[in-house]
Design an enzyme around this catalytic site. Structure first.
Site, PDB file in Angstrom:
ATOM      1  N   THR B  46       0.849  -1.194   0.000  1.00  0.00           N
ATOM      2  CA  THR B  46       0.000   0.000   0.000  1.00  0.00           C
ATOM      3  C   THR B  46       0.880   1.237   0.000  1.00  0.00           C
ATOM      4  O   THR B  46       1.948   1.259   0.633  1.00  0.00           O
ATOM      5  CB  THR B  46      -1.026  -0.004   1.161  1.00  0.00           C
ATOM      6  OG1 THR B  46      -1.873   1.139   1.015  1.00  0.00           O
ATOM      7  CG2 THR B  46      -0.380  -0.001   2.530  1.00  0.00           C
ATOM      8  N   GLU B  47       0.441   2.257  -0.738  1.00  0.00           N
ATOM      9  CA  GLU B  47       1.289   3.410  -1.048  1.00  0.00           C
ATOM     10  C   GLU B  47       1.772   4.147   0.194  1.00  0.00           C
ATOM     11  O   GLU B  47       2.816   4.798   0.174  1.00  0.00           O
ATOM     12  CB  GLU B  47       0.524   4.422  -1.927  1.00  0.00           C
ATOM     13  CG  GLU B  47       0.070   3.908  -3.249  1.00  0.00           C
ATOM     14  CD  GLU B  47      -1.365   3.414  -3.183  1.00  0.00           C
ATOM     15  OE1 GLU B  47      -1.607   2.393  -2.512  1.00  0.00           O
ATOM     16  OE2 GLU B  47      -2.234   4.048  -3.796  1.00  0.00           O
ATOM     17  N   ASN B  48       0.979   4.111   1.251  1.00  0.00           N
ATOM     18  CA  ASN B  48       1.357   4.915   2.419  1.00  0.00           C
ATOM     19  C   ASN B  48       2.429   4.253   3.279  1.00  0.00           C
ATOM     20  O   ASN B  48       2.759   4.766   4.346  1.00  0.00           O
ATOM     21  CB  ASN B  48       0.120   5.268   3.256  1.00  0.00           C
ATOM     22  CG  ASN B  48      -0.638   4.053   3.730  1.00  0.00           C
ATOM     23  OD1 ASN B  48      -0.777   3.083   3.003  1.00  0.00           O
ATOM     24  ND2 ASN B  48      -1.129   4.089   4.953  1.00  0.00           N
ATOM     25  N   GLY B  49       2.994   3.137   2.813  1.00  0.00           N
ATOM     26  CA  GLY B  49       4.204   2.677   3.462  1.00  0.00           C
ATOM     27  C   GLY B  49       4.152   1.357   4.173  1.00  0.00           C
ATOM     28  O   GLY B  49       4.681   1.220   5.283  1.00  0.00           O
ATOM     29  N   SER B  88       8.281   3.949  -0.685  1.00  0.00           N
ATOM     30  CA  SER B  88       7.100   3.263  -1.202  1.00  0.00           C
ATOM     31  C   SER B  88       6.976   3.440  -2.708  1.00  0.00           C
ATOM     32  O   SER B  88       6.713   2.483  -3.447  1.00  0.00           O
ATOM     33  CB  SER B  88       5.849   3.808  -0.495  1.00  0.00           C
ATOM     34  OG  SER B  88       4.725   3.061  -0.857  1.00  0.00           O
TER      35      SER B  88
END
Lengths: 230, 217
Positions: B46-49, B88
């Site tokens: 997921t992009e937020n890490g 990320s």
């Protein structure tokens, strides 16, 4: 030798922010958003701010308090999807919004914090995000010039810190915080816990204290940090 | 949710091969995870890490610091890792994602994707969508075949602002599985009870039909 102590009162640190300043604010949704520093900036009242933040939180939360208080003239961001109020301000022309691809916002900030004036990338070529951007040929392909971003002030949320400002983040509250903590003239960090020097192991430091100017310990966490009930 | 959508999502889940690193976009793609066995070997990003996304937790068990890019309170699994936003997207842009599944407003016959903006109506910003669409090794789309007004979403050319050009390899809809080929849209499978002709009629571009009746899902 002993490392300097950067602990300070939040209102004194925030008082250095001036009208027209550019302010980076960490966070992706609630995690990592420095809610207490934002409340202090609302109380301080500096206006005509350019805010650089991944998102605008949600109505009535975080950055939205600055928007509602009329302190923001420009927002450099990636996505406002959870804040209909921010979208309304944008559509009414009350704030100017610059959308970035999320990873490009991160790289622009990283460049700003690393003494690099711009990054080149092919992200967004052929889309409206490329409009108005300088194009250079590199490795036989067109790339967009993405200028570095720096701010007057960065507001950072950490899980743990020591008095020198060494910071450690937790879970997905890390996000943009370590990048922004390197990219501003004045970096103000709030930490949920401040431990004595040496209690944060050198190997466990995510942001070296050299980058941090002021550190505030959160004595207790307000409801702003709680799990959002949707 | 209609059973056609459920079957589309279940069919899309079969697109995920063991060992892949996968990003599931917000909305219907996120639901694909419900069709993977709990011991299926896959790494979700997921992009937020976070890599190694665990199940969504109810509010009373949620970790206030642990969300996915859509804001859902997810969890970790043994082997999960956290990282900052630059890292990320370094993963995304450098080709570490084997597969991403995204939603769409429109997909064109040459694989252009429009999924982030409807001028005058919907413009929340692009988030990480451009980088996922442009740089994942394989981009597939999950979407209803037509919009709420019945207008086709698979078109000769996109009319909405693009997310990325020529990025989509395959589209899963509530009517069919369609590949983007050098000659345009090609019908691969149909939903049980839907004929190739019905799919062609709901597609606003030529649809290459298989010689034999296609498999159903």
């Amino acid at each position: 030798m002993k490392l300097p102590d950067k602990r300070c009162r939040i209102d004194q640190a925030i008082a250095t922010i001036r009208d027209g300043d550019t302010v980076m604010i960490g966070g992706f949704g609630v995690p990592g958003t420095p809610m207490t520093l934002i409340r202090a900036l609302v109380a301080h009242g500096a206006r005509d701010l350019t805010i650089i933040k991944n998102d605008a939180n949600e109505p009535g939360m975080g950055v939205d308090h600055l928007l509602r208080n009329g302190q923001v003239s420009r927002l450099i961001t990636t996505h406002l999807g959870l804040n209909s109020h921010a979208i309304g301000l944008m559509n009414a022309g009350d704030i100017r919004v610059e959308f970035n691809a999320q990873g490009i916002l991160a790289e622009r900030i990283r460049a700003g914090g690393s003494g690099i004036c711009a990054v080149l990338s092919d992200i967004g070529i052929g889309t409206e995000l490329a409009q108005g951007k300088q194009v250079v040929e590199m490795a036989g392909k067109p790339h967009l010039v993405e200028p570095a971003l720096r701010a007057d002030v960065a507001l950072i949320h950490a899980d743990r810190a020591d008095p020198f400002g060494n910071l450690a983040y937790v879970a997905t509250a890390r996000n943009f915080n370590p990048l922004m903590a390197m990219a501003a003239r004045c970096v103000i960090a709030e930490a949920e816990t401040v431990v004595p020097l040496g209690a944060l192991a050198a190997d466990a430091v995510h942001t070296a204290g050299v980058f941090v100017d002021h550190l505030a310990e959160l004595k207790e966490l307000s409801g702003d940090y709680a799990v959002v009930q949707r | 949710m209609s059973s056609a959508k459920n079957r589309m999502i279940a069919r899309a889940a079969r697109e995920i091969a063991p060992g892949m690193v996968v990003n599931l976009g917000i909305g219907m793609p996120t639901k694909v995870v419900n069709h993977l066995a709990s011991d299926f070997p896959v790494c979700l990003h997921t992009e937020n890490g976070l890599t190694g996304i665990g199940p969504v937790l109810p509010p009373e068990r949620a970790d206030r610091n642990l969300i996915d890019a859509g804001g859902a309170y997810v969890s970790t699994i043994p082997g999960s890792a956290f990282f900052d936003s630059a890292t990320s997207f370094a993963m995304v842009r450098s080709g570490r994602l084997d597969l991403t599944m995204l939603g769409a407003f429109e997909v064109s016959a040459n694989g252009d994707l429009a999924n982030w903006k409807i001028p005058g109506k919907f413009s929340p910003g692009v988030g990480g969508g451009i980088e996922l669409a442009q740089k994942a090794r394989r981009v597939v789309v999950l979407t209803t075949h037509t919009d709420r007004a019945g207008a086709p979403k698979l078109k000769q050319q996109c009319t909405l602002p693009l997310t990325a050009c020529g990025c989509v390899a395959r589209v899963f809809t509530d009517m069919a599985v369609i590949d983007i080929t050098e000659r345009g849209f090609a019908l691969i499978e149909t939903l049980e009870g839907i004929s190739p002709g019905e799919v062609a009629n709901a597609t606003d571009a030529p649809l290459i039909l298989p010689e034999a009746p296609p498999p159903t899902f």
